[in-house]
Design a protein around this motif. Structure first.
Motif, PDB file in Angstrom:
ATOM      1  N   LYS A  33      -4.847   9.974   5.019  1.00  0.00           N
ATOM      2  CA  LYS A  33      -3.885  11.147   4.514  1.00  0.00           C
ATOM      3  C   LYS A  33      -3.341  11.931   5.479  1.00  0.00           C
ATOM      4  CE  LYS A  33      -3.774  14.727   0.846  1.00  0.00           C
ATOM      5  NZ  LYS A  33      -4.196  15.201  -0.345  1.00  0.00           N
ATOM      6  N   HIS A  93       0.711  -1.079  -0.129  1.00  0.00           N
ATOM      7  CA  HIS A  93       0.019  -0.140   0.038  1.00  0.00           C
ATOM      8  C   HIS A  93       0.823   1.208  -0.019  1.00  0.00           C
ATOM      9  CE1 HIS A  93      -1.985   3.308   2.079  1.00  0.00           C
ATOM     10  NE2 HIS A  93      -3.276   2.849   1.494  1.00  0.00           N
ATOM     11  N   ASP A  94       1.927   1.089   0.850  1.00  0.00           N
ATOM     12  CA  ASP A  94       2.705   2.353   1.065  1.00  0.00           C
ATOM     13  C   ASP A  94       3.484   2.738   0.050  1.00  0.00           C
ATOM     14  OD1 ASP A  94       1.690   3.032   3.435  1.00  0.00           O
ATOM     15  OD2 ASP A  94       3.234   1.785   4.606  1.00  0.00           O
ATOM     16  N   THR A 120       1.739   5.425  -7.888  1.00  0.00           N
ATOM     17  CA  THR A 120       0.584   5.661  -8.742  1.00  0.00           C
ATOM     18  C   THR A 120       0.409   7.240  -8.881  1.00  0.00           C
ATOM     19  OG1 THR A 120      -0.538   3.737  -7.741  1.00  0.00           O
ATOM     20  CG2 THR A 120      -1.890   5.412  -8.634  1.00  0.00           C
ATOM     21  N   LYS A 133       2.808   1.596  -3.320  1.00  0.00           N
ATOM     22  CA  LYS A 133       2.034   1.912  -4.574  1.00  0.00           C
ATOM     23  C   LYS A 133       1.286   3.190  -4.499  1.00  0.00           C
ATOM     24  CE  LYS A 133      -2.484  -0.113  -6.673  1.00  0.00           C
ATOM     25  NZ  LYS A 133      -3.530  -0.781  -6.287  1.00  0.00           N
ATOM     26  N   THR A 134       0.930   3.853  -3.220  1.00  0.00           N
ATOM     27  CA  THR A 134       0.471   5.206  -3.428  1.00  0.00           C
ATOM     28  C   THR A 134       1.237   6.326  -4.019  1.00  0.00           C
ATOM     29  OG1 THR A 134      -0.672   4.716  -1.364  1.00  0.00           O
ATOM     30  CG2 THR A 134      -0.735   7.137  -2.109  1.00  0.00           C
ATOM     31  N   GLN A 151      -0.279   9.837   7.664  1.00  0.00           N
ATOM     32  CA  GLN A 151       0.463   8.899   6.616  1.00  0.00           C
ATOM     33  C   GLN A 151       1.638   8.572   7.646  1.00  0.00           C
ATOM     34  OE1 GLN A 151       0.093   7.527   3.821  1.00  0.00           O
ATOM     35  NE2 GLN A 151      -1.956   8.590   3.234  1.00  0.00           N
TER      36      GLN A 151
END
Length: 308
Positions: free
Chosen positions: A267, A95-96, A102, A98-99, A270
């Motif tokens: 958000k 997740h960390d 992306t 990919k964000t 984070q």
């Protein structure tokens, strides 16, 4: 003479009979223990072997087997816990990573496909790409640092350092942020230097992680404290906030790899979930201990102690 011999023979027979009975009883106990142990291992039950006997050797063997069973179950629990932790860690790492990736890909596609974009807009997008790329590099460095700490590859060299001065410098680094947020502060630092065997870089990272953590998650309390003291036995640091705090489960797990509060996936909060894990490893690398005690909206205290 014949009577005496008869008595001796009779006693020998009794002794042999008793030895035979004792051997039979011991063999029976051993068969039972073997069968019981096989059943426990096959069915993964929580049973223990229980035998009522006066044979000290059998009792000792039974106690040793039960201790081995307890250790085996403890290892099994640790394995299951570690496996779940690793799965959670991989999910969070994905997740960390990919964000920001992306976002970077999205900005690059905009630069590639929008031919009418102005130079200033290009520069703005490139700044965003650089910011996200830096976040990605920081995140990867954090993962590598933890891996090195846990494998023992990261050497923490200890030398004589002034802990009072290190604490002051770290407070100055956060002074503007604390003032901007309007926090009430309680800073208790001694006038004289507190000397210890430590690593300045590691101590700076510990202070940075704990202070930023308190300001982030304790913002609701609008209060921050840093206490440093020493006595004949210990050097003690306390980082304190009066925010929403941690419940009992969170207090137990907050130093685990990749463990984050639910809000930390949002958000506004984070985080990689590695900051406190790295903090704990660094404290332990300098022969210290760290713990947390929390009462929501009263006090959350992270305490570090080193023996004098």
């Amino acid at each position: 003479m014949i009577v005496l011999l008869s008595i001796i023979v009779m006693f020998l027979c009794i002794i042999l009979f008793l030895q035979y009975r004792a051997k039979q009883e011991k063999d029976q106990h051993l068969r039972y223990m073997a069968e019981k142990l096989e059943g426990i291992m096959m069915d993964s039950t929580r049973e223990q072997i229980q035998i009522v006997t006066d044979d000290k050797q059998v009792v000792h063997l039974m106690m040793q087997i039960n201790q081995l069973l307890d250790r085996s179950r403890e290892h099994e629990r640790n394995f299951i816990h570690t496996e779940a932790s690793m799965k959670r860690m991989l999910a969070n790492i994905s997740h960390d990573l990919k964000t920001p990736l992306t976002v970077i890909v999205g900005y690059l596609e905009m630069l590639e496909n929008q031919s009418n974009i102005t130079v200033s807009e290009q520069a703005h997008l490139l700044r965003k790409v650089r910011k996200k790329a830096n976040e990605l590099v920081h995140l990867m460095n954090t993962f590598f640092d933890l891996a090195k700490l846990e494998s023992g590859d990261l050497v923490i060299e200890l030398e004589r350092v002034n802990l009072t001065e290190i604490a002051k410098q770290n407070m100055l680094a956060f002074y503007e942020l604390i003032e901007t947020k309007g926090f009430e502060v309680d800073i208790q630092l001694p006038d004289k230097p507190i000397w210890m065997r430590g690593n300045e870089e590691a101590l700076n990272r510990i202070f940075n992680n704990l202070i930023s953590n308190a300001l982030k998650y304790g913002a609701d309390g609008n209060w921050f404290g840093l206490h440093l003291c020493e006595d004949k036995q210990f050097i003690t640091i306390q980082i304190i906030d009066r925010g929403k705090g941690l419940d009992e489960i969170q207090q137990e797990r907050v130093f685990e790899r990749m463990y984050t509060l639910e809000e930390s996936r949002n958000k506004a909060f984070q985080g990689s979930g590695l900051g406190l894990t790295i903090t704990k490893r660094l404290v332990e690398a300098m022969d210290g201990v760290i713990q947390v005690v929390s009462k929501p909206y009263e006090e959350t205290i992270f305490t570090i102690q080193w023996k004098r």
